[in-house]
Motif scaffolding. Structure first.
Motif, PDB file in Angstrom:
ATOM      1  N   LEU A   1       0.831  -1.204   0.000  1.00  0.00           N
ATOM      2  CA  LEU A   1       0.000   0.000   0.000  1.00  0.00           C
ATOM      3  C   LEU A   1       0.867   1.256   0.000  1.00  0.00           C
ATOM      4  O   LEU A   1       0.540   2.250  -0.666  1.00  0.00           O
ATOM      5  CB  LEU A   1      -0.940   0.007   1.209  1.00  0.00           C
ATOM      6  CG  LEU A   1      -2.058  -1.023   1.214  1.00  0.00           C
ATOM      7  CD1 LEU A   1      -2.824  -0.973   2.533  1.00  0.00           C
ATOM      8  CD2 LEU A   1      -2.983  -0.827   0.032  1.00  0.00           C
ATOM      9  N   GLY A   2       1.970   1.223   0.743  1.00  0.00           N
ATOM     10  CA  GLY A   2       2.877   2.366   0.761  1.00  0.00           C
ATOM     11  C   GLY A   2       3.481   2.635  -0.602  1.00  0.00           C
ATOM     12  O   GLY A   2       3.614   3.797  -1.030  1.00  0.00           O
ATOM     13  N   LEU A   3       3.842   1.600  -1.307  1.00  0.00           N
ATOM     14  CA  LEU A   3       4.407   1.748  -2.648  1.00  0.00           C
ATOM     15  C   LEU A   3       3.388   2.351  -3.607  1.00  0.00           C
ATOM     16  O   LEU A   3       3.702   3.273  -4.375  1.00  0.00           O
ATOM     17  CB  LEU A   3       4.877   0.379  -3.139  1.00  0.00           C
ATOM     18  CG  LEU A   3       5.881   0.304  -4.258  1.00  0.00           C
ATOM     19  CD1 LEU A   3       7.107   1.151  -3.997  1.00  0.00           C
ATOM     20  CD2 LEU A   3       6.298  -1.145  -4.488  1.00  0.00           C
ATOM     21  N   ILE A   4       2.164   1.868  -3.536  1.00  0.00           N
ATOM     22  CA  ILE A   4       1.092   2.398  -4.388  1.00  0.00           C
ATOM     23  C   ILE A   4       0.769   3.842  -3.994  1.00  0.00           C
ATOM     24  O   ILE A   4       0.628   4.716  -4.852  1.00  0.00           O
ATOM     25  CB  ILE A   4      -0.168   1.516  -4.271  1.00  0.00           C
ATOM     26  CG1 ILE A   4       0.103   0.145  -4.888  1.00  0.00           C
ATOM     27  CG2 ILE A   4      -1.373   2.172  -4.928  1.00  0.00           C
ATOM     28  CD1 ILE A   4      -0.930  -0.905  -4.533  1.00  0.00           C
ATOM     29  N   GLY A   5       0.651   4.097  -2.699  1.00  0.00           N
ATOM     30  CA  GLY A   5       0.340   5.447  -2.233  1.00  0.00           C
ATOM     31  C   GLY A   5       1.411   6.458  -2.604  1.00  0.00           C
ATOM     32  O   GLY A   5       1.101   7.582  -3.006  1.00  0.00           O
ATOM     33  N   LEU A   6       2.662   6.065  -2.479  1.00  0.00           N
ATOM     34  CA  LEU A   6       3.763   6.965  -2.832  1.00  0.00           C
ATOM     35  C   LEU A   6       3.729   7.305  -4.319  1.00  0.00           C
ATOM     36  O   LEU A   6       3.954   8.461  -4.698  1.00  0.00           O
ATOM     37  CB  LEU A   6       5.099   6.320  -2.458  1.00  0.00           C
ATOM     38  CG  LEU A   6       6.346   7.148  -2.726  1.00  0.00           C
ATOM     39  CD1 LEU A   6       6.335   8.444  -1.909  1.00  0.00           C
ATOM     40  CD2 LEU A   6       7.589   6.338  -2.403  1.00  0.00           C
ATOM     41  N   ALA A   7       3.411   6.319  -5.152  1.00  0.00           N
ATOM     42  CA  ALA A   7       3.307   6.581  -6.590  1.00  0.00           C
ATOM     43  C   ALA A   7       2.227   7.620  -6.869  1.00  0.00           C
ATOM     44  O   ALA A   7       2.416   8.535  -7.681  1.00  0.00           O
ATOM     45  CB  ALA A   7       3.018   5.285  -7.343  1.00  0.00           C
ATOM     46  N   GLY A   8       1.101   7.501  -6.186  1.00  0.00           N
ATOM     47  CA  GLY A   8       0.026   8.470  -6.374  1.00  0.00           C
ATOM     48  C   GLY A   8       0.400   9.864  -5.912  1.00  0.00           C
ATOM     49  O   GLY A   8       0.083  10.860  -6.566  1.00  0.00           O
ATOM     50  N   LEU A   9       1.090   9.950  -4.782  1.00  0.00           N
ATOM     51  CA  LEU A   9       1.542  11.260  -4.294  1.00  0.00           C
ATOM     52  C   LEU A   9       2.505  11.903  -5.291  1.00  0.00           C
ATOM     53  O   LEU A   9       2.447  13.114  -5.538  1.00  0.00           O
ATOM     54  CB  LEU A   9       2.227  11.117  -2.929  1.00  0.00           C
ATOM     55  CG  LEU A   9       1.331  10.734  -1.765  1.00  0.00           C
ATOM     56  CD1 LEU A   9       2.164  10.401  -0.535  1.00  0.00           C
ATOM     57  CD2 LEU A   9       0.342  11.851  -1.464  1.00  0.00           C
ATOM     58  N   TYR A  10       3.367  11.081  -5.850  1.00  0.00           N
ATOM     59  CA  TYR A  10       4.322  11.601  -6.833  1.00  0.00           C
ATOM     60  C   TYR A  10       3.596  12.075  -8.098  1.00  0.00           C
ATOM     61  O   TYR A  10       3.827  13.182  -8.577  1.00  0.00           O
ATOM     62  CB  TYR A  10       5.371  10.544  -7.180  1.00  0.00           C
ATOM     63  CG  TYR A  10       6.311  10.993  -8.263  1.00  0.00           C
ATOM     64  CD1 TYR A  10       7.196  12.039  -8.048  1.00  0.00           C
ATOM     65  CD2 TYR A  10       6.299  10.390  -9.511  1.00  0.00           C
ATOM     66  CE1 TYR A  10       8.053  12.470  -9.037  1.00  0.00           C
ATOM     67  CE2 TYR A  10       7.150  10.812 -10.507  1.00  0.00           C
ATOM     68  CZ  TYR A  10       8.028  11.852 -10.282  1.00  0.00           C
ATOM     69  OH  TYR A  10       8.868  12.281 -11.273  1.00  0.00           O
ATOM     70  N   VAL A  11       2.688  11.241  -8.619  1.00  0.00           N
ATOM     71  CA  VAL A  11       1.971  11.595  -9.848  1.00  0.00           C
ATOM     72  C   VAL A  11       1.162  12.869  -9.658  1.00  0.00           C
ATOM     73  O   VAL A  11       1.096  13.717 -10.549  1.00  0.00           O
ATOM     74  CB  VAL A  11       1.058  10.422 -10.295  1.00  0.00           C
ATOM     75  CG1 VAL A  11       0.061  10.864 -11.356  1.00  0.00           C
ATOM     76  CG2 VAL A  11       1.901   9.276 -10.800  1.00  0.00           C
ATOM     77  N   ARG A  12       0.576  13.026  -8.483  1.00  0.00           N
ATOM     78  CA  ARG A  12      -0.265  14.199  -8.212  1.00  0.00           C
ATOM     79  C   ARG A  12       0.507  15.513  -8.311  1.00  0.00           C
ATOM     80  O   ARG A  12      -0.027  16.538  -8.672  1.00  0.00           O
ATOM     81  CB  ARG A  12      -0.900  14.060  -6.821  1.00  0.00           C
ATOM     82  CG  ARG A  12      -1.700  15.246  -6.354  1.00  0.00           C
ATOM     83  CD  ARG A  12      -2.919  15.471  -7.236  1.00  0.00           C
ATOM     84  NE  ARG A  12      -3.674  16.610  -6.810  1.00  0.00           N
ATOM     85  CZ  ARG A  12      -3.478  17.864  -7.237  1.00  0.00           C
ATOM     86  NH1 ARG A  12      -2.534  18.133  -8.100  1.00  0.00           N
ATOM     87  NH2 ARG A  12      -4.232  18.844  -6.791  1.00  0.00           N
ATOM     88  N   GLN A  13       1.799  15.493  -8.023  1.00  0.00           N
ATOM     89  CA  GLN A  13       2.571  16.736  -8.004  1.00  0.00           C
ATOM     90  C   GLN A  13       3.793  16.710  -8.925  1.00  0.00           C
ATOM     91  O   GLN A  13       4.693  17.532  -8.798  1.00  0.00           O
ATOM     92  CB  GLN A  13       3.010  17.025  -6.572  1.00  0.00           C
ATOM     93  CG  GLN A  13       3.885  15.955  -5.970  1.00  0.00           C
ATOM     94  CD  GLN A  13       4.245  16.227  -4.542  1.00  0.00           C
ATOM     95  OE1 GLN A  13       4.048  17.322  -4.015  1.00  0.00           O
ATOM     96  NE2 GLN A  13       4.800  15.225  -3.892  1.00  0.00           N
ATOM     97  N   VAL A  14       3.821  15.790  -9.860  1.00  0.00           N
ATOM     98  CA  VAL A  14       5.018  15.575 -10.674  1.00  0.00           C
ATOM     99  C   VAL A  14       5.469  16.843 -11.409  1.00  0.00           C
ATOM    100  O   VAL A  14       6.664  17.137 -11.468  1.00  0.00           O
ATOM    101  CB  VAL A  14       4.832  14.390 -11.654  1.00  0.00           C
ATOM    102  CG1 VAL A  14       3.789  14.697 -12.717  1.00  0.00           C
ATOM    103  CG2 VAL A  14       6.152  14.010 -12.284  1.00  0.00           C
ATOM    104  N   LYS A  15       4.547  17.606 -11.955  1.00  0.00           N
ATOM    105  CA  LYS A  15       4.925  18.806 -12.721  1.00  0.00           C
ATOM    106  C   LYS A  15       5.505  19.895 -11.823  1.00  0.00           C
ATOM    107  O   LYS A  15       6.468  20.560 -12.184  1.00  0.00           O
ATOM    108  CB  LYS A  15       3.718  19.353 -13.475  1.00  0.00           C
ATOM    109  CG  LYS A  15       3.264  18.470 -14.597  1.00  0.00           C
ATOM    110  CD  LYS A  15       2.026  19.026 -15.269  1.00  0.00           C
ATOM    111  CE  LYS A  15       1.515  18.043 -16.299  1.00  0.00           C
ATOM    112  NZ  LYS A  15       0.197  18.412 -16.779  1.00  0.00           N
ATOM    113  N   GLU A  16       4.929  20.070 -10.658  1.00  0.00           N
ATOM    114  CA  GLU A  16       5.346  21.144  -9.769  1.00  0.00           C
ATOM    115  C   GLU A  16       6.557  20.781  -8.900  1.00  0.00           C
ATOM    116  O   GLU A  16       7.305  21.659  -8.476  1.00  0.00           O
ATOM    117  CB  GLU A  16       4.192  21.545  -8.832  1.00  0.00           C
ATOM    118  CG  GLU A  16       2.973  22.072  -9.538  1.00  0.00           C
ATOM    119  CD  GLU A  16       2.014  20.988 -10.020  1.00  0.00           C
ATOM    120  OE1 GLU A  16       0.986  21.357 -10.618  1.00  0.00           O
ATOM    121  OE2 GLU A  16       2.290  19.792  -9.827  1.00  0.00           O
ATOM    122  N   ALA A  17       6.749  19.514  -8.632  1.00  0.00           N
ATOM    123  CA  ALA A  17       7.770  19.109  -7.656  1.00  0.00           C
ATOM    124  C   ALA A  17       9.159  18.916  -8.256  1.00  0.00           C
ATOM    125  O   ALA A  17      10.149  18.965  -7.528  1.00  0.00           O
ATOM    126  CB  ALA A  17       7.328  17.843  -6.932  1.00  0.00           C
ATOM    127  N   GLY A  18       9.262  18.652  -9.525  1.00  0.00           N
ATOM    128  CA  GLY A  18      10.559  18.596 -10.197  1.00  0.00           C
ATOM    129  C   GLY A  18      11.429  17.395  -9.872  1.00  0.00           C
ATOM    130  O   GLY A  18      10.968  16.355  -9.403  1.00  0.00           O
TER     131      GLY A  18
END
Length: 172
Positions: free
Chosen positions: A56-73
């Protein structure tokens, strides 16, 4: 029902919440990492939950990353990759703890004690192969990945900053 990017990202948020709830819930009731614990029902439940938490942590982390990928760099990408290593290695180690060690506890107790010794700081003369290396890499991934990802999330300002501060500060 149509699957959209937004609904997928929301689903990964539920996975991240599930991982966090399991993480917080098992800490106070985790059995000792000793041979006598490995064959108990409590061990089976906690280690199975740890395995689920890792996925679940691996899946959740992927979602957090995708949600902010453009802004987070690039910093978020680095944090995501390093933090993912932690979750991937932890899932493998937790799986072994849940489903392999109980079967070996009576037939190969020295191996089980050696495996557990990696986690509880009791070295063994038994050759543990790559287990100590995987555990060390997972620990480094937890600290470095959590800090990098937390800082990147804070800087991006897409997700709540208090969550980013918690992620960065609890990773050490």
């Amino acid at each position: 029902m149509q699957i959209t990017t937004s609904s997928l990202v929301r689903s990964t948020g539920l996975a991240a919440m599930g991982a966090g709830i399991i993480f917080a819930g098992i800490q106070p009731i985790h059995p000792l990492d000793v041979l006598s614990s490995v064959t108990t029902p409590q061990w089976a439940i906690i280690q199975t939950l740890k395995t689920i938490m890792s996925f679940l942590g691996l899946i959740g982390l992927a979602g957090l990353y995708v949600r902010q990928v453009k802004e987070a760099g690039w910093l978020a990408k680095a944090g995501y990759l390093v933090f993912s290593i932690f979750w991937a290695f932890t899932s493998a180690l937790a799986y072994v703890e849940a489903f392999v060690l109980p079967m070996l506890a009576t037939v190969a107790p020295q191996y089980v004690e050696g495996f557990l010794g990696v986690f509880n700081g009791h070295p063994t003369d038994f050759n543990m192969g790559a287990v100590p290396v995987l555990y060390s890499i997972a620990g480094a991934g937890y600290v470095l990945g959590g800090v990098l990802f937390g800082i990147a999330t804070f800087r991006a300002g897409v997700l709540p900053r208090w969550g980013a501060v918690i992620a960065a500060s609890t990773a050490h």
